[in-house]
Scaffold this motif. Structure first.
Motif, PDB file in Angstrom:
ATOM      1  N   LYS A  97       0.835  -1.205   0.000  1.00  0.00           N
ATOM      2  CA  LYS A  97       0.000   0.000   0.000  1.00  0.00           C
ATOM      3  C   LYS A  97       0.868   1.252   0.000  1.00  0.00           C
ATOM      4  O   LYS A  97       0.845   2.067   0.930  1.00  0.00           O
ATOM      5  CB  LYS A  97      -0.945  -0.012   1.196  1.00  0.00           C
ATOM      6  CG  LYS A  97      -2.000  -1.104   1.103  1.00  0.00           C
ATOM      7  CD  LYS A  97      -3.003  -1.015   2.234  1.00  0.00           C
ATOM      8  CE  LYS A  97      -4.092  -2.064   2.092  1.00  0.00           C
ATOM      9  NZ  LYS A  97      -5.107  -1.980   3.181  1.00  0.00           N
ATOM     10  N   THR A  98       1.649   1.386  -1.077  1.00  0.00           N
ATOM     11  CA  THR A  98       2.495   2.556  -1.275  1.00  0.00           C
ATOM     12  C   THR A  98       2.163   3.156  -2.633  1.00  0.00           C
ATOM     13  O   THR A  98       2.138   2.452  -3.635  1.00  0.00           O
ATOM     14  CB  THR A  98       3.991   2.183  -1.231  1.00  0.00           C
ATOM     15  OG1 THR A  98       4.289   1.595   0.042  1.00  0.00           O
ATOM     16  CG2 THR A  98       4.862   3.411  -1.438  1.00  0.00           C
ATOM     17  N   SER A 168      -0.127   5.189   1.845  1.00  0.00           N
ATOM     18  CA  SER A 168      -1.488   5.574   1.477  1.00  0.00           C
ATOM     19  C   SER A 168      -2.011   6.719   2.334  1.00  0.00           C
ATOM     20  O   SER A 168      -2.586   7.690   1.830  1.00  0.00           O
ATOM     21  CB  SER A 168      -2.426   4.374   1.590  1.00  0.00           C
ATOM     22  OG  SER A 168      -2.042   3.360   0.698  1.00  0.00           O
ATOM     23  N   GLU A 169      -1.804   6.627   3.649  1.00  0.00           N
ATOM     24  CA  GLU A 169      -2.314   7.680   4.538  1.00  0.00           C
ATOM     25  C   GLU A 169      -1.556   8.998   4.337  1.00  0.00           C
ATOM     26  O   GLU A 169      -2.144  10.087   4.403  1.00  0.00           O
ATOM     27  CB  GLU A 169      -2.239   7.242   6.007  1.00  0.00           C
ATOM     28  CG  GLU A 169      -0.838   6.863   6.501  1.00  0.00           C
ATOM     29  CD  GLU A 169      -0.499   5.397   6.298  1.00  0.00           C
ATOM     30  OE1 GLU A 169       0.373   4.902   7.035  1.00  0.00           O
ATOM     31  OE2 GLU A 169      -1.103   4.772   5.418  1.00  0.00           O
ATOM     32  N   ALA A 172      -2.842  10.743   1.079  1.00  0.00           N
ATOM     33  CA  ALA A 172      -4.105  11.448   1.266  1.00  0.00           C
ATOM     34  C   ALA A 172      -3.881  12.800   1.945  1.00  0.00           C
ATOM     35  O   ALA A 172      -4.488  13.814   1.560  1.00  0.00           O
ATOM     36  CB  ALA A 172      -5.066  10.590   2.088  1.00  0.00           C
ATOM     37  N   LYS A 173      -2.985  12.845   2.936  1.00  0.00           N
ATOM     38  CA  LYS A 173      -2.674  14.109   3.606  1.00  0.00           C
ATOM     39  C   LYS A 173      -2.002  15.085   2.651  1.00  0.00           C
ATOM     40  O   LYS A 173      -2.309  16.285   2.646  1.00  0.00           O
ATOM     41  CB  LYS A 173      -1.767  13.846   4.809  1.00  0.00           C
ATOM     42  CG  LYS A 173      -2.417  13.049   5.934  1.00  0.00           C
ATOM     43  CD  LYS A 173      -1.409  12.739   7.024  1.00  0.00           C
ATOM     44  CE  LYS A 173      -2.025  11.865   8.104  1.00  0.00           C
ATOM     45  NZ  LYS A 173      -1.029  11.491   9.152  1.00  0.00           N
ATOM     46  N   LEU A 174      -1.092  14.582   1.832  1.00  0.00           N
ATOM     47  CA  LEU A 174      -0.387  15.424   0.869  1.00  0.00           C
ATOM     48  C   LEU A 174      -1.356  16.061  -0.116  1.00  0.00           C
ATOM     49  O   LEU A 174      -1.290  17.262  -0.383  1.00  0.00           O
ATOM     50  CB  LEU A 174       0.649  14.586   0.115  1.00  0.00           C
ATOM     51  CG  LEU A 174       1.345  15.250  -1.083  1.00  0.00           C
ATOM     52  CD1 LEU A 174       2.204  16.417  -0.610  1.00  0.00           C
ATOM     53  CD2 LEU A 174       2.199  14.230  -1.842  1.00  0.00           C
ATOM     54  N   ARG A 175      -2.270  15.265  -0.642  1.00  0.00           N
ATOM     55  CA  ARG A 175      -3.229  15.790  -1.615  1.00  0.00           C
ATOM     56  C   ARG A 175      -4.119  16.850  -0.982  1.00  0.00           C
ATOM     57  O   ARG A 175      -4.419  17.876  -1.598  1.00  0.00           O
ATOM     58  CB  ARG A 175      -4.071  14.652  -2.177  1.00  0.00           C
ATOM     59  CG  ARG A 175      -3.290  13.652  -3.001  1.00  0.00           C
ATOM     60  CD  ARG A 175      -2.801  14.263  -4.311  1.00  0.00           C
ATOM     61  NE  ARG A 175      -3.873  14.319  -5.301  1.00  0.00           N
ATOM     62  CZ  ARG A 175      -4.238  15.407  -5.934  1.00  0.00           C
ATOM     63  NH1 ARG A 175      -3.647  16.563  -5.684  1.00  0.00           N
ATOM     64  NH2 ARG A 175      -5.193  15.374  -6.837  1.00  0.00           N
TER      65      ARG A 175
END
Length: 333
Positions: A97-98, A168-169, A172-175
């Motif tokens: 999950k990368t 993955s987490e 989502a924070k970056l976006r």
């Protein structure tokens, strides 16, 4: 006096097989039918040999007006991407999950004649290397990969792909931080066309579903168009995205180069692309192409640079070079 080790032949790389595809999650694909890699053999900590089957008919990769027919540069680039991605997970201990985010990729075709399809699917041999990029404390920043691509005993191309990596987490924070909002998803947007699409034949395609550009606009020596792919095209959008992927942007550059003067019968022989920002789904992405020169004796530009901008900010730039197109029937060579 010689010893057996002095006279032993050099160790040869293992030969990949082409009997079945590898696990689809290793190459970040949802559909088994979109997996090209059939084998992945470790030859060192960072090195590998892989096999990929090149399909004789594919809804996207084989949809061209090009003559003579050859395997497409984007098909080869996708095979190299898949092999490097799989090797990164298997050999560099990168969790499944990368998210891999293409920052730049390039390919140079060295033997176009050897890429002519035969009566059976092509068997592509890839000899590659993947290298982790790390920050402080061994934190994974990305992977740099390169590969030599062969068909039979001939080197047909060389590729390089550099990607950023994020859990993955963290992704989502970056976006969210970049947009100040949650990005929309392709599955939520559905079919979206912002203008009249470019003519399929003008961009070298038969199937209008593979056209990724809106209506072109000519200004002086440049041509511009919005990038408007069909999200329901499962070859371009194999799974759900929150941005326009590198493959689609590169295809847009090729199609715009055809509108700017590259003959639709000419094959791309070189591609160098840099991606600096996410290409958002809900903001118009405008591509502008300009020729870099003319092919000797052909009268057509041989290379083009295509710039991609959103809200007047560059998100990437791609340079493409083309082989000379074959002369029309009856025309002197």
């Amino acid at each position: 006096m010689t010893t057996p080790s002095d006279t032993a032949p050099p160790e040869l790389d293992p030969v990949p097989t082409f009997t079945r595809t590898i696990e689809r999650s290793l190459v970040h694909r949802a559909a088994v039918s979109e997996v090209l890699v059939t084998d992945l053999l470790r030859t060192g900590r960072e090195t590998y040999v892989a096999g990929a089957q090149l399909p004789l008919g594919h809804a996207y990769f084989s949809d061209h007006l090009r003559t003579p027919v050859t395997y497409d540069f984007l098909l080869l680039l996708e095979a190299a991407r898949q092999a490097g991605t799989a090797a990164s997970h298997r050999q560099l201990d990168i969790p499944a999950k990368t998210a891999f985010l293409v920052s730049n990729w390039s390919i140079e075709i060295e033997d176009l004649d050897a890429l002519a399809p035969g009566g059976r699917p092509g068997e592509l041999h890839l000899t590659g290397r993947v290298v982790r990029r790390e920050g402080r404390g061994g934190r994974l920043l990305g992977v740099d990969s390169e590969a030599v691509l062969r068909v039979g005993d001939k080197v047909v191309a060389r590729s390089r792909i550099d990607v950023g990596a994020a859990k993955s987490e963290d992704y989502a924070k970056l976006r969210f931080l970049q947009r100040k909002s949650v990005p929309p998803l392709t599955e939520d947007l559905g079919p979206v066309l912002r203008s009249h699409p470019a003519d399929a034949a003008d961009v070298g395609r038969r199937n209008p579903a593979n056209v990724v550009l809106g209506e072109p606009r000519h200004s002086g020596g440049t041509v511009s168009a919005q990038v408007e792919p069909r999200f329901e095209n499962s070859s371009l959008f194999d799974h759900t995205y929150d941005h326009i992927p590198a493959m689609v942007i590169t295809e847009a550059a090729r199609q715009l180069a055809h509108l700017a003067g590259a003959p639709t019968g000419a094959a791309v022989t070189g591609c160098s692309a840099t991606f600096t920002r996410f290409a958002e789904l809900d903001v118009p992405l405008v591509a502008t192409a300009r020729p870099l020169g003319a092919a000797s004796g052909a009268g057509h530009p041989a290379a083009f640079t295509v710039d991609f901008r959103q809200d007047d900010v560059s998100v990437g730039e791609i340079t493409l070079s083309f082989a000379a197109a074959p002369a029309p029937a009856g025309e002197a060579l």
